[in-house]
Design a protein around this motif. Structure first.
Motif, PDB file in Angstrom:
ATOM      1  N   HIS A  86       0.836  -1.208   0.000  1.00  0.00           N
ATOM      2  CA  HIS A  86       0.000   0.000   0.000  1.00  0.00           C
ATOM      3  C   HIS A  86       0.870   1.258   0.000  1.00  0.00           C
ATOM      4  O   HIS A  86       0.570   2.226  -0.705  1.00  0.00           O
ATOM      5  N   ILE A  87       1.960   1.236   0.756  1.00  0.00           N
ATOM      6  CA  ILE A  87       2.838   2.412   0.844  1.00  0.00           C
ATOM      7  C   ILE A  87       3.513   2.693  -0.498  1.00  0.00           C
ATOM      8  O   ILE A  87       3.584   3.846  -0.951  1.00  0.00           O
ATOM      9  N   VAL A  88       4.001   1.639  -1.156  1.00  0.00           N
ATOM     10  CA  VAL A  88       4.733   1.820  -2.412  1.00  0.00           C
ATOM     11  C   VAL A  88       3.803   1.885  -3.621  1.00  0.00           C
ATOM     12  O   VAL A  88       4.263   2.114  -4.747  1.00  0.00           O
ATOM     13  N   GLY A  89       2.506   1.685  -3.399  1.00  0.00           N
ATOM     14  CA  GLY A  89       1.548   1.757  -4.495  1.00  0.00           C
ATOM     15  C   GLY A  89       1.585   0.569  -5.426  1.00  0.00           C
ATOM     16  O   GLY A  89       1.348   0.688  -6.631  1.00  0.00           O
ATOM     17  N   SER A  90       1.886  -0.596  -4.887  1.00  0.00           N
ATOM     18  CA  SER A  90       1.949  -1.821  -5.693  1.00  0.00           C
ATOM     19  C   SER A  90       1.091  -2.892  -5.048  1.00  0.00           C
ATOM     20  O   SER A  90       0.900  -2.904  -3.826  1.00  0.00           O
ATOM     21  N   GLN A  91       0.558  -3.782  -5.880  1.00  0.00           N
ATOM     22  CA  GLN A  91      -0.225  -4.901  -5.361  1.00  0.00           C
ATOM     23  C   GLN A  91       0.442  -6.242  -5.641  1.00  0.00           C
ATOM     24  O   GLN A  91      -0.144  -7.290  -5.400  1.00  0.00           O
ATOM     25  N   SER A  92       1.654  -6.227  -6.161  1.00  0.00           N
ATOM     26  CA  SER A  92       2.272  -7.457  -6.660  1.00  0.00           C
ATOM     27  C   SER A  92       3.049  -8.202  -5.589  1.00  0.00           C
ATOM     28  O   SER A  92       3.548  -7.609  -4.620  1.00  0.00           O
ATOM     29  N   ILE A  93       3.112  -9.509  -5.777  1.00  0.00           N
ATOM     30  CA  ILE A  93       3.991 -10.381  -4.991  1.00  0.00           C
ATOM     31  C   ILE A  93       4.513 -11.428  -5.963  1.00  0.00           C
ATOM     32  O   ILE A  93       3.757 -11.981  -6.762  1.00  0.00           O
ATOM     33  N   SER A  94       5.806 -11.656  -5.961  1.00  0.00           N
ATOM     34  CA  SER A  94       6.406 -12.598  -6.905  1.00  0.00           C
ATOM     35  C   SER A  94       5.909 -14.016  -6.644  1.00  0.00           C
ATOM     36  O   SER A  94       5.449 -14.336  -5.535  1.00  0.00           O
ATOM     37  N   PHE A  95       6.018 -14.859  -7.661  1.00  0.00           N
ATOM     38  CA  PHE A  95       5.577 -16.246  -7.497  1.00  0.00           C
ATOM     39  C   PHE A  95       6.351 -16.953  -6.382  1.00  0.00           C
ATOM     40  O   PHE A  95       5.744 -17.577  -5.510  1.00  0.00           O
ATOM     41  N   PRO A  96       7.719 -16.855  -6.362  1.00  0.00           N
ATOM     42  CA  PRO A  96       8.451 -17.450  -5.225  1.00  0.00           C
ATOM     43  C   PRO A  96       8.066 -16.803  -3.894  1.00  0.00           C
ATOM     44  O   PRO A  96       7.975 -17.485  -2.869  1.00  0.00           O
ATOM     45  N   GLY A  97       7.832 -15.473  -3.914  1.00  0.00           N
ATOM     46  CA  GLY A  97       7.419 -14.784  -2.684  1.00  0.00           C
ATOM     47  C   GLY A  97       6.066 -15.269  -2.205  1.00  0.00           C
ATOM     48  O   GLY A  97       5.831 -15.400  -0.991  1.00  0.00           O
ATOM     49  N   CYS A  98       5.177 -15.546  -3.145  1.00  0.00           N
ATOM     50  CA  CYS A  98       3.844 -16.061  -2.793  1.00  0.00           C
ATOM     51  C   CYS A  98       3.946 -17.436  -2.146  1.00  0.00           C
ATOM     52  O   CYS A  98       3.306 -17.700  -1.127  1.00  0.00           O
ATOM     53  N   LEU A  99       4.755 -18.309  -2.734  1.00  0.00           N
ATOM     54  CA  LEU A  99       4.930 -19.652  -2.166  1.00  0.00           C
ATOM     55  C   LEU A  99       5.598 -19.584  -0.794  1.00  0.00           C
ATOM     56  O   LEU A  99       5.250 -20.343   0.114  1.00  0.00           O
ATOM     57  N   THR A 100       6.565 -18.665  -0.649  1.00  0.00           N
ATOM     58  CA  THR A 100       7.227 -18.499   0.654  1.00  0.00           C
ATOM     59  C   THR A 100       6.247 -18.014   1.706  1.00  0.00           C
ATOM     60  O   THR A 100       6.213 -18.523   2.837  1.00  0.00           O
ATOM     61  N   GLN A 101       5.429 -17.019   1.345  1.00  0.00           N
ATOM     62  CA  GLN A 101       4.421 -16.513   2.265  1.00  0.00           C
ATOM     63  C   GLN A 101       3.439 -17.609   2.646  1.00  0.00           C
ATOM     64  O   GLN A 101       3.082 -17.759   3.823  1.00  0.00           O
ATOM     65  N   LEU A 102       3.024 -18.390   1.663  1.00  0.00           N
ATOM     66  CA  LEU A 102       2.081 -19.484   1.917  1.00  0.00           C
ATOM     67  C   LEU A 102       2.698 -20.541   2.815  1.00  0.00           C
ATOM     68  O   LEU A 102       2.032 -21.083   3.709  1.00  0.00           O
ATOM     69  N   TYR A 103       3.995 -20.826   2.616  1.00  0.00           N
ATOM     70  CA  TYR A 103       4.680 -21.823   3.445  1.00  0.00           C
ATOM     71  C   TYR A 103       4.652 -21.417   4.916  1.00  0.00           C
ATOM     72  O   TYR A 103       4.245 -22.206   5.786  1.00  0.00           O
ATOM     73  N   PHE A 104       5.084 -20.191   5.200  1.00  0.00           N
ATOM     74  CA  PHE A 104       5.134 -19.758   6.596  1.00  0.00           C
ATOM     75  C   PHE A 104       3.726 -19.563   7.176  1.00  0.00           C
ATOM     76  O   PHE A 104       3.509 -19.774   8.379  1.00  0.00           O
ATOM     77  N   PHE A 105       2.773 -19.172   6.328  1.00  0.00           N
ATOM     78  CA  PHE A 105       1.388 -19.063   6.784  1.00  0.00           C
ATOM     79  C   PHE A 105       0.874 -20.415   7.270  1.00  0.00           C
ATOM     80  O   PHE A 105       0.234 -20.507   8.323  1.00  0.00           O
ATOM     81  N   ILE A 106       1.168 -21.467   6.522  1.00  0.00           N
ATOM     82  CA  ILE A 106       0.725 -22.810   6.914  1.00  0.00           C
ATOM     83  C   ILE A 106       1.450 -23.270   8.177  1.00  0.00           C
ATOM     84  O   ILE A 106       0.832 -23.833   9.096  1.00  0.00           O
ATOM     85  N   VAL A 107       2.769 -23.039   8.241  1.00  0.00           N
ATOM     86  CA  VAL A 107       3.554 -23.465   9.412  1.00  0.00           C
ATOM     87  C   VAL A 107       2.994 -22.841  10.690  1.00  0.00           C
ATOM     88  O   VAL A 107       2.678 -23.541  11.661  1.00  0.00           O
ATOM     89  N   PHE A 108       2.861 -21.500  10.684  1.00  0.00           N
ATOM     90  CA  PHE A 108       2.432 -20.825  11.913  1.00  0.00           C
ATOM     91  C   PHE A 108       0.940 -21.025  12.179  1.00  0.00           C
ATOM     92  O   PHE A 108       0.521 -21.048  13.344  1.00  0.00           O
ATOM     93  N   GLY A 109       0.141 -21.169  11.120  1.00  0.00           N
ATOM     94  CA  GLY A 109      -1.275 -21.490  11.324  1.00  0.00           C
ATOM     95  C   GLY A 109      -1.453 -22.853  11.968  1.00  0.00           C
ATOM     96  O   GLY A 109      -2.261 -23.029  12.885  1.00  0.00           O
ATOM     97  N   ASP A 110      -0.677 -23.847  11.486  1.00  0.00           N
ATOM     98  CA  ASP A 110      -0.719 -25.179  12.087  1.00  0.00           C
ATOM     99  C   ASP A 110      -0.258 -25.140  13.543  1.00  0.00           C
ATOM    100  O   ASP A 110      -0.848 -25.799  14.419  1.00  0.00           O
ATOM    101  N   MET A 111       0.790 -24.364  13.813  1.00  0.00           N
ATOM    102  CA  MET A 111       1.297 -24.281  15.180  1.00  0.00           C
ATOM    103  C   MET A 111       0.273 -23.665  16.121  1.00  0.00           C
ATOM    104  O   MET A 111       0.148 -24.082  17.280  1.00  0.00           O
TER     105      MET A 111
END
Length: 314
Positions: A86-111
């Motif tokens: 929002h600050i930089v005026g972009s909505q993008s996230i790279s494909f590897p960044g998306c998978l990384t975010q999803l990985y940690f989201f699942i890890v901490f959500g499961d925990m």
């Protein structure tokens, strides 16, 4: 769809915040920033208070400090990226960044799932077997009850990411969400996602429903034990000890089940996003208040921590 007809997606667009009216975007940005700062500050204070006060070096507070760490990490997986975009005026996230975010989201959500179940078991032993609590909840068992979930969460997240990485994604790369959540990303795939969806449902039984059932069984046993206490004061004390934990459990599991295990016909982007905000942002923010405001030991540790800091500053 054949591989030659597919275009490779190098990034996704997280459009939930940008789709809101301009004035509402600013309001939501300030709201999410405030909630995130409260989450980080509140949970870090709990961890610091528990680590510095020897009276809190007990199984209950050991699990609570782990929950606080997981809550900070859970919110940090999703909220900072949305705020930065929002600050930089972009909505993008790279494909590897998306998978990384999803990985940690699942890890901490499961925990979060596992720790809530572990904490309910701790309360079950404390209420139903108070005389044997110290012999049952040994340091070795407590370490195992935390280490086991970490290993399971990491392996589960890795499995989901490997299954996601084998999928193909076409021209549509817009996600009507504020982070890379599992189901919205799956909807964008050109590949057959039935196996992935089956895995989500199968793991849901093991990762979400099983701990939830453990929590329910623990509290049914706790309720039965408390009802046998002759004095009303004793009953109230026992219920108040577990009430805060039960409130967190209800909010956390209620919203997760609403997002992932309701019929698809009842889903909408706005409803799913609102429910997701509840368990990814609101619940981690509320935990420090729920676990400290009604806890004399925790309030005493926080006062001691603040008085120590004031003394050092002087």
């Amino acid at each position: 769809m054949n591989g030659e007809n597919q275009s490779s997606v190098s990034e996704f667009l997280l459009l939930w915040l940008s789709r809101q009216p301009q004035q509402q975007q600013q309001l939501l940005f300030r709201l999410f920033l405030s909630m995130y700062l409260v989450t980080v500050l509140g949970n870090l204070l709990i961890i610091l208070a528990i680590s510095t006060d020897s009276r809190l070096h007990t199984p209950m507070y050991f699990f609570l400090s782990n929950l606080s760490f997981v809550d900070v990490s859970f919110s940090s997986t999703t909220v900072p990226k949305m705020l930065t975009n929002h600050i930089v005026g972009s909505q993008s996230i790279s494909f590897p960044g998306c998978l990384t975010q999803l990985y940690f989201f699942i890890v901490f959500g499961d925990m979060d799932n596992f720790l809530l179940a572990v904490m309910s078991y701790d309360r079950f032993v404390a209420v139903c077997y108070p005389l044997h609590y110290t012999t049952k909840m040994t340091p070795q068992l407590c370490a195992l009850l935390v280490a086991g979930p970490w290993v399971t969460a990491i392996l589960n997240a890795l499995l989901n990411i490997l299954l996601m990485a084998r999928l193909s994604f076409c021209a549509d790369n817009t996600i009507p969400h504020f982070f890379c959540d599992l189901l919205p990303v799956l909807k964008l795939s050109c590949s057959d996602t039935r196996f992935n969806e089956m895995m989500v449902l199968t793991e849901g039984v093991l990762i979400v429903i099983t701990p939830f059932v453990c929590v329910l069984v623990s509290y049914i046993c706790i309720t039965c034990a408390v009802l046998k206490i002759p004095s009303i004061k004793g009953k109230w004390k026992a219920f108040s000890t577990c009430g805060s934990h039960l409130a967190v459990v209800s909010l956390f599991y209620g919203t997760i089940i609403a997002v992932y295990y309701n019929p698809s016909s009842s889903h909408s982007d706005e409803k799913d996003t609102t429910a997701t905000v509840m368990y990814t942002v609101v619940t981690p923010m509320l935990n420090p208040f729920i676990y400290s405001l009604r806890n004399k030991d925790m309030k005493g540790a926080l006062r001691k921590l603040f008085s120590l800091n004031l003394h050092v500053n002087k």
